[in-house]
Design a protein around this motif. Structure first.
Motif, PDB file in Angstrom:
ATOM      1  N   VAL A 423      20.555 -28.736 -94.823  1.00 24.27           N
ATOM      2  CA  VAL A 423      19.617 -29.181 -94.906  1.00 24.27           C
ATOM      3  C   VAL A 423      18.026 -28.677 -95.866  1.00 24.27           C
ATOM      4  O   VAL A 423      17.878 -29.152 -96.316  1.00 24.27           O
ATOM      5  N   ALA A 424      18.188 -27.533 -96.002  1.00 20.76           N
ATOM      6  CA  ALA A 424      16.991 -26.879 -96.607  1.00 20.76           C
ATOM      7  C   ALA A 424      17.322 -26.789 -97.869  1.00 20.76           C
ATOM      8  O   ALA A 424      16.818 -27.623 -99.580  1.00 20.76           O
ATOM      9  N   ILE A 425      19.080 -27.327 -98.432  1.00 21.21           N
ATOM     10  CA  ILE A 425      19.423 -26.820 -99.601  1.00 21.21           C
ATOM     11  C   ILE A 425      19.637 -28.426-100.242  1.00 21.21           C
ATOM     12  O   ILE A 425      19.724 -28.826-101.706  1.00 21.21           O
ATOM     13  N   ALA A 458      24.414 -21.718-104.182  1.00 19.52           N
ATOM     14  CA  ALA A 458      24.418 -20.028-103.916  1.00 19.52           C
ATOM     15  C   ALA A 458      23.312 -20.255-103.867  1.00 19.52           C
ATOM     16  O   ALA A 458      21.913 -19.071-103.325  1.00 19.52           O
ATOM     17  N   GLN A 459      22.927 -20.923-105.418  1.00 21.25           N
ATOM     18  CA  GLN A 459      21.425 -20.331-106.214  1.00 21.25           C
ATOM     19  C   GLN A 459      20.505 -20.418-105.415  1.00 21.25           C
ATOM     20  O   GLN A 459      19.543 -20.552-105.402  1.00 21.25           O
ATOM     21  N   ILE A 460      19.919 -21.790-105.528  1.00 25.27           N
ATOM     22  CA  ILE A 460      19.732 -22.894-104.494  1.00 25.27           C
ATOM     23  C   ILE A 460      18.775 -22.679-103.155  1.00 25.27           C
ATOM     24  O   ILE A 460      17.890 -21.659-103.095  1.00 25.27           O
ATOM     25  N   LEU A 461      19.914 -21.855-102.629  1.00 27.83           N
ATOM     26  CA  LEU A 461      19.652 -20.570-101.408  1.00 27.83           C
ATOM     27  C   LEU A 461      19.037 -19.088-101.721  1.00 27.83           C
ATOM     28  O   LEU A 461      17.959 -19.242-100.814  1.00 27.83           O
TER      29      LEU A 461
END
Length: 540
Positions: A423-425, A458-461
């Motif tokens: 959800v955060a991504i 992956a980068q956003i996380l």
């Protein structure tokens, strides 16, 4: 220096925050009751509290807050997050961004379904209405006879209007009332203000109640433990004026110290998980395994832009005349830029993981705010804060010592549930879509957080792990529900299990997070608690 001569009261309230101030005012309406309200912090005399724009500097005034920090967060690169909580009359309502949000009906139905009977939407809406003095008058959803003033902002930045206009860009509605029939969309927040000044729980509820002869208010008084005799809370031990003082409660002790300090005080008093208390050499009076468990919070992620335009609230030579004019306007009219809460606009939205309800919330700031406002950010820009409203991760509060003023082990376990990561991504992607709207093009801005190079999940996380922060909504550590449920601390009447004469009345009793800012709901809890207490103790 306060000299306290009276040592016996009907009710002793610990904590003069959102709940405690409300409870003290409502109980002292009955002249038959003697009430003592105890606050560990100072009086709310700082002008930075009352001038809404002062919000930008409050985190620097360390004497007004507890300045808690979490334990290193495993899923956030082992960072310790700053958790500011109010240590002043009004508590965190004297430090917050003043956004007035109640959540949605389903939030309270979940409470009821979890065993908190009498806390469904139909039961709590009358107490939201009772608390409120709505600028636009009474209606199906609003009240105009309460103490808590809820107003439109007197000033909004053009960038905030651009944000609201961007709703069309992402197929969202423009919402006029986030506490009305529909809240899915973008709009300006209403705020807890009166005459362009902050309306904290202290200003709303205590300003008139202070004159009552049956209400005693103690500040800079640190409660060290609740006194328990033969299964009943009979008073408190506190530290004031460099001395230890015992106060007796004839009827009840009411714990309103918040999601961090309420479980702390219960455990210091021998009410909590037996094994943990033994580790701290505290004798167990009542074994309550759930004390300090079920900790929940909204984790905030920021998409930040810098812009060439100086229209934002920023620190620059070009902005000096604007601030001089703003100071004049506010001094004589209580209007203009200094009446802004900075977090002027926002809204509610759905990611692909949402059910029927919105699962993310936006707070738009026409400014660059660094490190909770504790450091200066030169230049101009704007940012969109976004948080997941219904995290599945659960944490805990634990003692590190039996020192009442010692540090605590605060373990939210952010992002420990994989669904919260998803959800955060998605929330960051949604926020970026809004800030890509045509309405922002004239400001010649560029994204600096996460940055154009951050694109994959992956980068956003990784960005979230390195940069996310609390948005200051901890709840749940003294969970309310069925008395026979081992995961609860208080029953549906907020009474501590296995005890008499003791209730918890604050955000710690929320079984689960509501979908929004928690201040209004905390005040509602205290309004309903006051009625429950009056019904039980008032003479026929």
């Amino acid at each position: 220096m306060q000299t306290q001569t009276k040592t016996q009261f009907d009710f002793i309230i610990i904590g003069a925050g959102s709940a405690g101030a409300t409870l003290a005012a409502r109980l002292s309406e009955n002249p038959e009751f003697s009430v003592c309200l105890i606050e560990a912090g100072v009086k709310d005399t700082s002008p930075f509290i009352h001038i809404p724009f002062g919000l930008a500097f409050l985190a620097r005034l360390t004497h007004l807050g507890w300045s808690h920090n979490t334990a290193p967060q495993q899923e956030l690169n082992n960072r310790r997050l700053f958790w500011p909580r109010g240590k002043v009359l009004g508590g965190s309502s004297s430090l917050n961004a003043m956004c007035y949000i109640r959540g949605v009906a389903q939030d309270y139905q979940r409470w009821s379904d979890a065993g908190a009977k009498g806390w469904d939407w139909q039961s709590v809406l009358p107490y939201f209405i009772k608390s409120e003095k709505q600028q636009h008058g009474a209606s199906e959803y609003h009240g105009d006879a309460g103490y808590l003033c809820v107003d439109d902002l007197r000033h909004t930045n053009p960038l905030s209007q651009s944000f609201v206009n961007a709703a069309e860009h992402v197929d969202l509605a423009q919402v006029k009332d986030f506490n009305g029939a529909e809240h899915h969309g973008l709009g300006f927040y209403q705020v807890t203000q009166i005459n362009g000044q902050r309306c904290s729980s202290a200003k709303a509820y205590l300003s008139n109640a202070m004159a009552r002869s049956n209400l005693t208010i103690l500040t800079q008084a640190h409660v060290e433990k609740i006194i328990v005799e033969q299964g009943r809370a009979t008073g408190v031990q506190l530290h004031i004026n460099k001395k230890t003082l015992l106060l007796k409660a004839n009827k009840e002790v009411l714990l309103c110290a918040g999601a961090i300090n309420s479980p702390q005080l219960l455990m210091l008093s021998g009410l909590g998980p037996k094994e943990h208390l033994a580790d701290q050499s505290i004798a167990t009076i009542v074994d309550l395994p759930a004390v300090g468990q079920n900790l929940q919070d909204h984790l905030d992620v920021l998409v930040q832009y810098r812009c060439k335009s100086n229209v934002s609230y920023g620190l620059s030579l070009a902005a000096i005349p604007t601030y001089v004019k703003a100071a004049y306007t506010y001094t004589f009219k209580h209007k203009g830029m200094l009446s802004s809460n900075i977090a002027e606009a926002g809204g509610f939205d759905k990611t692909e993981f949402a059910g029927e309800e919105c699962d993310i919330q936006y707070h738009f700031l026409p400014a660059i705010l660094q490190d909770h406002g504790r450091s200066n950010a030169l230049g101009h820009g704007y940012g969109l804060h976004v948080c997941a409203l219904y995290p599945q991760s659960r944490g805990e509060i634990r003692l590190l010592s039996k020192d009442p003023q010692g540090e605590l082990h605060i373990e939210p376990r952010y992002l420990s549930h994989p669904d919260d990561q998803k959800v955060a991504i998605a929330a960051v992607r949604k926020a970026r879509e809004i800030l890509a709207a045509e309405d922002f093009k004239p400001y010649q801005a560029r994204e600096v957080l996460p940055g154009a190079e951050v694109q994959t999940d992956a980068q956003i996380l990784a960005f979230i792990r390195a940069n996310s922060q609390s948005i200051y909504h901890p709840v749940g550590t003294c969970k309310m529900g069925l008395a026979e449920d081992p995961t609860t601390v208080v029953d549906e009447n907020l009474k501590v299990k296995g005890m008499s004469g003791l209730r918890v009345v604050d955000a710690s009793v929320m079984p689960s997070l509501i979908g929004g800012n928690t201040n209004a709901a905390t005040i509602m809890i205290a309004e309903r608690a006051a009625d429950l207490i009056k019904q039980e103790h008032s003479s026929a």
